[in-house]
Design an enzyme around this catalytic site. Structure first.
Site, short mmCIF file in Angstrom:
data_model
loop_
_atom_site.label_atom_id
_atom_site.label_comp_id
_atom_site.label_asym_id
_atom_site.label_seq_id
_atom_site.Cartn_x
_atom_site.Cartn_y
_atom_site.Cartn_z
CE LYS A 1 -4.10 -2.04 0.25
NZ LYS A 1 -5.12 -1.92 -0.80
CD GLU B 1 -10.16 3.72 0.62
OE1 GLU B 1 -10.06 4.94 0.47
OE2 GLU B 1 -9.40 2.91 0.05
CB SER C 1 -0.10 -8.12 -1.11
OG SER C 1 -0.97 -8.94 -0.36
C1 LIG Z 1 -1.74 -7.02 2.60
C2 LIG Z 1 -2.87 -6.72 1.68
N1 LIG Z 1 -2.96 -7.37 0.52
C3 LIG Z 1 -3.97 -7.13 -0.34
C4 LIG Z 1 -4.97 -6.21 -0.05
C5 LIG Z 1 -6.08 -6.01 -1.04
O1 LIG Z 1 -6.02 -4.80 -1.72
P1 LIG Z 1 -5.64 -4.71 -3.24
O2 LIG Z 1 -6.54 -5.66 -3.98
O3 LIG Z 1 -5.90 -3.30 -3.59
O4 LIG Z 1 -4.21 -5.08 -3.38
C6 LIG Z 1 -4.90 -5.49 1.14
C7 LIG Z 1 -5.92 -4.50 1.47
O5 LIG Z 1 -6.02 -3.96 2.53
C8 LIG Z 1 -3.82 -5.74 2.04
O6 LIG Z 1 -3.71 -5.09 3.19
#
Ligand SMILES: Cc1ncc(COP(=O)(O)O)c(C=O)c1O
Length: 397
Positions: A90, A112, A378
């Site tokens: 993020k 948000e 992620s």
């Molecule tokens: C660690 C992590 N991965 C994935 C996501 C999903 O978001 P996005 O689809 O925008 O990557 C989030 C959302 O809060 C997250 O914190």
């Protein structure tokens, strides 16, 4: 051949656009006219990349997961976004958007958040840049991601728990948009995913595309090829997935497999499997696939993962799924949990529960020995420890 770029009206095929209240027209129009100019400006690029390197810690490593590879009979690499400052992908986006907000003369930031990762990343850059920061977060998420709430407050942000709807990400986004409508002049809305009215989906995808830019270089160093056989990522709104695939979209040999949250099962009535279950509709300023009832009411989503618990999906991903450029699998809570515990034991990495949905894909596909798979990890699992501890206790009886 498809290029998968957004068109000048903000559409990916039939999905996207900017469906906003009149009070925001001027604001969004100004952003639309300026975002590419600002993002491509050499001074912006210099500031953005310096911060990504020295503050975020990029490039994030591309780690060859030897034991996981052995188990699934292929070559698995993990793109370690979990090692970024603040613990997820993020921050790539919030660094870019706060620089843009400054250039546009804004003084107050709103955002948000679901899992709290985007909230923490926003509060962090606001502390760094000395900006006022107001975060909206569903009350259910405030409870299940408490550590992140404490972090945001420590960083100086005001965190507002939202008690409408089922008190999760959709409801937090509604409140943020309401705030924006009341303060259109001084306030900049840092949206945390590839959702919202044009130009947000394209802007967030561009700011996250550093992930795939690095994967190409790192894979070449490790495998003497820039192009993997598979890219795998989870999709909530779609930003880590968009960043992971951005520079590979026009490489037809790359299989793109995305994981959305099946919750307790696609047909259980308790899921967030938007691409499987959604129909065309409008949510948060964008025409996209949306979980809705027969008469068009938004259905409340459910997932164990706060970051995937959303009834819509970014318009790019609706388009990629519709044109079959991506394959989307729905991963249930239990499958994601199994994958999280497996990664922890095999590789010594505790993943975010969102990222564990991407890992859950491994059991659903058959790979060949020589095939190269890149999975976007992620985020890290610190914020999910309460959930993991509860599940571990339940499973151990
Ligand atoms: C660690 C992590 N991965 C994935 C996501 C999903 O978001 P996005 O689809 O925008 O990557 C989030 C959302 O809060 C997250 O914190």
């Amino acid at each position: 051949m498809h290029t998968y770029n957004v068109d000048q009206n903000g559409y990916y095929g039939e999905f996207g656009g900017a469906y906003i209240p009149e009070i925001l027209y001027e604001n969004v129009d100004l952003l639309k006219k300026n975002y590419l100019k600002i993002l491509e400006d050499p001074e912006f690029q210099k500031d953005y990349h310096n911060l990504l390197r020295d503050y975020v810690g990029r490039p994030s490593p591309l780690y060859f997961a030897k034991k996981l590879s052995h188990k699934y009979g292929c070559k698995i690499y993990l793109k370690r976004e979990d090692l970024n400052h603040t613990g997820a992908h993020k921050i790539n986006n919030t660094i870019g958007q706060i620089l843009l907000a400054q250039k546009m003369g804004k003084t107050r930031i709103i955002a948000e958040t679901g899992a709290g990762q985007h909230g923490v990343a926003t509060a962090t850059v606001c502390a760094l840049m000395n900006m006022k920061c107001v975060i909206y977060m569903g009350k259910v998420d405030v409870e299940r991601q408490r550590l992140n709430v404490e972090k945001m407050q420590m960083l100086g942000a005001e965190v507002n728990p939202v008690t409408s709807g089922n008190m999760t990400l959709k409801d937090a986004t509604n409140e943020a948009i309401r705030d924006w409508c009341s303060n259109p002049i001084d306030t900049y809305y840092i949206i945390g995913s590839t959702v919202g009215p044009h130009p947000y989906p394209d802007m967030v995808a561009r700011l996250q595309s550093v992930i795939s830019e690095e994967i190409r270089k790192q894979l070449f160093e490790k495998e003497h090829r820039e192009i993997p056989d598979y890219l795998i990522a989870c999709v909530g709104g779609g930003s880590n997935a968009a960043g992971t695939i951005y520079h590979f979209l026009n490489e037809p040999s790359v299989n793109i497999v995305l994981a959305e949250a099946a919750g307790k099962g696609i047909n259980s009535g308790e899921s967030a499997a938007t691409i499987h279950l959604g129909k065309l509709g409008i949510i948060h300023g964008s025409k996209t696939l949306l979980m809705q009832s027969e008469d068009g009411q938004i259905e409340e989503p459910y997932s164990i993962s706060a970051g995937l618990d959303y009834p819509g999906i970014g318009p790019l991903h609706a388009h990629l799924a519709k044109t079959k450029r991506s394959e989307v699998l729905a991963i249930a809570d239990e499958e994601a949990l199994d994958a999280a515990f497996e990664l922890t034991r095999l590789e010594g990495i505790i993943p975010a529960i969102e990222s564990a949905h991407a890992l859950g894909v491994l059991k659903k596909k058959k790979f060949k020995k020589e095939e190269v798979i890149v999975i976007c990890l992620s985020g890290r699992g610190d914020k999910d420890m309460e959930t993991y501890i509860k599940i571990q206790k339940k499973r151990n009886g």
